[in-house]
Design an enzyme around this catalytic site. Structure first.
Site, PDB file in Angstrom:
ATOM      1  N   SER A  33     -14.060 -18.584  30.311  1.00  0.00           N
ATOM      2  CA  SER A  33     -13.015 -19.361  30.999  1.00  0.00           C
ATOM      3  C   SER A  33     -12.527 -20.543  30.184  1.00  0.00           C
ATOM      4  O   SER A  33     -13.308 -21.434  29.850  1.00  0.00           O
ATOM      5  CB  SER A  33     -13.563 -19.940  32.312  1.00  0.00           C
ATOM      6  OG  SER A  33     -13.869 -18.925  33.202  1.00  0.00           O
ATOM      7  N   HIS A  64      -7.763 -16.458  31.534  1.00  0.00           N
ATOM      8  CA  HIS A  64      -8.296 -15.313  30.798  1.00  0.00           C
ATOM      9  C   HIS A  64      -7.125 -14.501  30.275  1.00  0.00           C
ATOM     10  O   HIS A  64      -6.421 -13.845  31.039  1.00  0.00           O
ATOM     11  CB  HIS A  64      -9.167 -14.441  31.697  1.00  0.00           C
ATOM     12  CG  HIS A  64     -10.477 -15.061  32.035  1.00  0.00           C
ATOM     13  ND1 HIS A  64     -11.627 -14.777  31.342  1.00  0.00           N
ATOM     14  CD2 HIS A  64     -10.815 -15.969  32.962  1.00  0.00           C
ATOM     15  CE1 HIS A  64     -12.617 -15.486  31.833  1.00  0.00           C
ATOM     16  NE2 HIS A  64     -12.162 -16.225  32.819  1.00  0.00           N
ATOM     17  N   HIS A  86     -14.456  -9.545  35.130  1.00  0.00           N
ATOM     18  CA  HIS A  86     -15.665  -9.933  35.850  1.00  0.00           C
ATOM     19  C   HIS A  86     -15.992  -8.897  36.927  1.00  0.00           C
ATOM     20  O   HIS A  86     -15.098  -8.239  37.458  1.00  0.00           O
ATOM     21  CB  HIS A  86     -15.459 -11.293  36.542  1.00  0.00           C
ATOM     22  CG  HIS A  86     -15.299 -12.427  35.581  1.00  0.00           C
ATOM     23  ND1 HIS A  86     -14.086 -12.766  35.035  1.00  0.00           N
ATOM     24  CD2 HIS A  86     -16.212 -13.299  35.072  1.00  0.00           C
ATOM     25  CE1 HIS A  86     -14.252 -13.804  34.221  1.00  0.00           C
ATOM     26  NE2 HIS A  86     -15.523 -14.146  34.219  1.00  0.00           N
ATOM     27  N   TYR A  88     -16.852  -9.590  39.910  1.00  0.00           N
ATOM     28  CA  TYR A  88     -16.301 -10.009  41.209  1.00  0.00           C
ATOM     29  C   TYR A  88     -14.842  -9.603  41.392  1.00  0.00           C
ATOM     30  O   TYR A  88     -14.315  -9.652  42.498  1.00  0.00           O
ATOM     31  CB  TYR A  88     -16.462 -11.525  41.433  1.00  0.00           C
ATOM     32  CG  TYR A  88     -15.789 -12.416  40.407  1.00  0.00           C
ATOM     33  CD1 TYR A  88     -14.411 -12.551  40.349  1.00  0.00           C
ATOM     34  CD2 TYR A  88     -16.551 -13.137  39.501  1.00  0.00           C
ATOM     35  CE1 TYR A  88     -13.801 -13.364  39.417  1.00  0.00           C
ATOM     36  CE2 TYR A  88     -15.954 -13.959  38.552  1.00  0.00           C
ATOM     37  CZ  TYR A  88     -14.586 -14.066  38.520  1.00  0.00           C
ATOM     38  OH  TYR A  88     -13.987 -14.862  37.587  1.00  0.00           O
ATOM     39  N   GLU A  89     -14.190  -9.203  40.308  1.00  0.00           N
ATOM     40  CA  GLU A  89     -12.802  -8.737  40.438  1.00  0.00           C
ATOM     41  C   GLU A  89     -12.746  -7.334  41.022  1.00  0.00           C
ATOM     42  O   GLU A  89     -11.660  -6.834  41.333  1.00  0.00           O
ATOM     43  CB  GLU A  89     -12.111  -8.746  39.067  1.00  0.00           C
ATOM     44  CG  GLU A  89     -11.898 -10.147  38.510  1.00  0.00           C
ATOM     45  CD  GLU A  89     -11.396 -10.105  37.072  1.00  0.00           C
ATOM     46  OE1 GLU A  89     -10.221  -9.786  36.870  1.00  0.00           O
ATOM     47  OE2 GLU A  89     -12.192 -10.379  36.161  1.00  0.00           O
ATOM     48  N   ALA A 116     -18.411 -20.466  31.068  1.00  0.00           N
ATOM     49  CA  ALA A 116     -18.407 -21.728  31.797  1.00  0.00           C
ATOM     50  C   ALA A 116     -19.498 -21.601  32.854  1.00  0.00           C
ATOM     51  O   ALA A 116     -19.634 -20.546  33.466  1.00  0.00           O
ATOM     52  CB  ALA A 116     -17.051 -21.930  32.465  1.00  0.00           C
ATOM     53  N   MET A 214     -21.177 -16.516  36.581  1.00  0.00           N
ATOM     54  CA  MET A 214     -20.832 -15.195  37.134  1.00  0.00           C
ATOM     55  C   MET A 214     -20.545 -14.166  36.034  1.00  0.00           C
ATOM     56  O   MET A 214     -19.814 -13.199  36.269  1.00  0.00           O
ATOM     57  CB  MET A 214     -19.602 -15.327  38.036  1.00  0.00           C
ATOM     58  CG  MET A 214     -19.727 -16.374  39.129  1.00  0.00           C
ATOM     59  SD  MET A 214     -18.185 -16.590  40.018  1.00  0.00           S
ATOM     60  CE  MET A 214     -18.530 -18.107  40.941  1.00  0.00           C
ATOM     61  N   SER A 215     -21.092 -14.386  34.849  1.00  0.00           N
ATOM     62  CA  SER A 215     -20.767 -13.463  33.747  1.00  0.00           C
ATOM     63  C   SER A 215     -21.940 -13.362  32.785  1.00  0.00           C
ATOM     64  O   SER A 215     -23.075 -13.629  33.153  1.00  0.00           O
ATOM     65  CB  SER A 215     -19.529 -13.985  33.011  1.00  0.00           C
ATOM     66  OG  SER A 215     -19.829 -15.202  32.348  1.00  0.00           O
ATOM     67  N   ASN A 238     -19.310 -28.126  35.353  1.00  0.00           N
ATOM     68  CA  ASN A 238     -19.470 -28.876  36.617  1.00  0.00           C
ATOM     69  C   ASN A 238     -20.949 -28.903  36.963  1.00  0.00           C
ATOM     70  O   ASN A 238     -21.727 -28.099  36.446  1.00  0.00           O
ATOM     71  CB  ASN A 238     -18.697 -28.157  37.736  1.00  0.00           C
ATOM     72  CG  ASN A 238     -19.169 -26.711  37.908  1.00  0.00           C
ATOM     73  OD1 ASN A 238     -18.799 -25.832  37.126  1.00  0.00           O
ATOM     74  ND2 ASN A 238     -20.010 -26.494  38.884  1.00  0.00           N
ATOM     75  N   HIS A 250     -12.199 -24.250  40.889  1.00  0.00           N
ATOM     76  CA  HIS A 250     -11.895 -23.569  39.625  1.00  0.00           C
ATOM     77  C   HIS A 250     -11.116 -24.518  38.704  1.00  0.00           C
ATOM     78  O   HIS A 250     -11.245 -24.447  37.481  1.00  0.00           O
ATOM     79  CB  HIS A 250     -11.110 -22.289  39.902  1.00  0.00           C
ATOM     80  CG  HIS A 250     -10.847 -21.461  38.674  1.00  0.00           C
ATOM     81  ND1 HIS A 250     -11.869 -20.942  37.890  1.00  0.00           N
ATOM     82  CD2 HIS A 250      -9.696 -21.069  38.074  1.00  0.00           C
ATOM     83  CE1 HIS A 250     -11.344 -20.275  36.877  1.00  0.00           C
ATOM     84  NE2 HIS A 250     -10.027 -20.335  36.957  1.00  0.00           N
TER      85      HIS A 250
HETATM   86  N1  HPA Z   1     -21.314 -21.592  39.766  1.00  0.00           N
HETATM   87  C1  HPA Z   1     -21.026 -20.344  39.370  1.00  0.00           C
HETATM   88  N2  HPA Z   1     -20.209 -20.070  38.362  1.00  0.00           N
HETATM   89  C2  HPA Z   1     -19.664 -21.101  37.707  1.00  0.00           C
HETATM   90  C3  HPA Z   1     -19.916 -22.424  38.070  1.00  0.00           C
HETATM   91  C4  HPA Z   1     -20.791 -22.680  39.159  1.00  0.00           C
HETATM   92  O1  HPA Z   1     -21.079 -23.848  39.546  1.00  0.00           O
HETATM   93  N3  HPA Z   1     -19.205 -23.209  37.214  1.00  0.00           N
HETATM   94  C5  HPA Z   1     -18.556 -22.379  36.361  1.00  0.00           C
HETATM   95  N4  HPA Z   1     -18.824 -21.095  36.662  1.00  0.00           N
END
Ligand code: HPA
Length: 282
Positions: A33, A64, A86, A88-89, A116, A214-215, A238, A250
């Site tokens: 990301s 992306h 991903h 989740y898509e 990320a 998530m990757s 974050n 996001h």
């Molecule tokens: N959780 C899950 N996926 C993420 C996060 C998070 O806090 N930050 C960036 N991708």
């Protein structure tokens, strides 16, 4: 049904057609990301949209791009994935890892995977880059489910050292050179797309995770299955839910990734330079 190796070879033929003659990429790069811009800076960059490669899933997330880029940096020939699909898509997990498999089959025996991630370890700060030491696959799915093709790798691949110790040391040295002290951490992968609850983040901490995302884990497993070595790098975009009092978004993820982009790109360039020296000296 067409065998996976045949599908990979179809994709590889599409990729090879686009490459300059004599190209011999040895490093694969998966850019997460907001980190895809590195590929635009490769010397002699040649860009191929995913839709022109048979079998490639098309990424649909903001930030992306969805291109395979060939080029070189620091003397290393690279195939970079600018954006990834991903789980989740809604892509089948086998499609998620297909591009990583194509890079490896194209000769990239070293795969650098970036992402990320949310920081679970309270010592982590947004903007920090972390070297992955290990992972927890909590996506509730394995990318290796289904028939195994012994030509690609074993049915039951070893996962004792997914993230290569020499590559981790090399990345740490490249960081030192830039004045960055890079910590290492354990990455927990969940399917998403909702971010975690604070209770889930506490659970992940108890399980030994330092970061959450998530990757990465599906591609890392696929790479080990094929015998490629893996380096994983997370940009802490974050603090994970409940670690900070603020809600997650996001936008925050992409903003932090953008802020750290210069540092991340310098680190990648340093790593690629060291990888090409490593090979030269081998
Ligand atoms: N959780 C899950 N996926 C993420 C996060 C998070 O806090 N930050 C960036 N991708």
């Amino acid at each position: 049904m067409t065998r996976l190796v045949e599908q990979l070879d179809d994709a590889l033929a599409d990729v090879r057609r686009a490459l300059p003659s004599g190209a011999a990429p040895t490093v694969g790069l998966i850019l997460g990301s907001g980190l895809g811009s590195f590929a635009d800076k490769l010397e002699g960059a040649v860009k191929l949209p995913y839709r022109e490669i048979r079998g490639f899933p098309v990424a649909r997330i903001v930030g992306h791009a969805g291109n395979l880029v060939y080029g070189s940096a620091g003397g290393a020939e690279v195939l970079a994935l600018q954006g990834r699909a991903h789980y989740y898509e809604g892509h089948p997990i086998r499609d998620v890892i297909f591009p990583a498999r194509v890079l490896i089959r194209a000769g990239c025996q070293t795969l650098v995977i970036t992402n990320a991630a949310g920081g679970i370890d309270p010592q982590l700060t947004p903007g920090e880059i972390v070297i992955l030491r290990d992972h927890l696959n909590l996506m509730c799915v394995s990318p290796l489910l289904g028939d195994n093709d012994d030509e690609l790798g074993p049915r039951f691949p070893d996962m004792s050292e997914v993230y290569d110790a020499r590559l981790r040391a090399l990345a740490a040295l490249a960081g030192d050179e830039l004045g960055l002290t890079l910590r290492s951490g354990v990455y927990a992968a969940l399917s998403g797309p909702s971010y975690e609850t604070p209770a889930e983040v506490r659970m992940l901490r108890t399980l030994g995770a330092d970061l959450v995302g998530m990757s990465t884990v599906p591609e890392a497993i696929a790479a080990r299955h094929m015998g490629a070595r893996v380096l994983g790098l997370s940009c802490v975009t974050n603090l994970a839910a409940g670690v900070s009092p603020n809600a997650l978004s996001h936008e925050e993820v992409t903003e932090t990734a953008a802020r750290v982009r210069g540092q991340f790109e310098a680190l990648l360039a340093g790593i690629l330079g060291r990888l090409s020296q490593e090979r030269g000296g081998a």
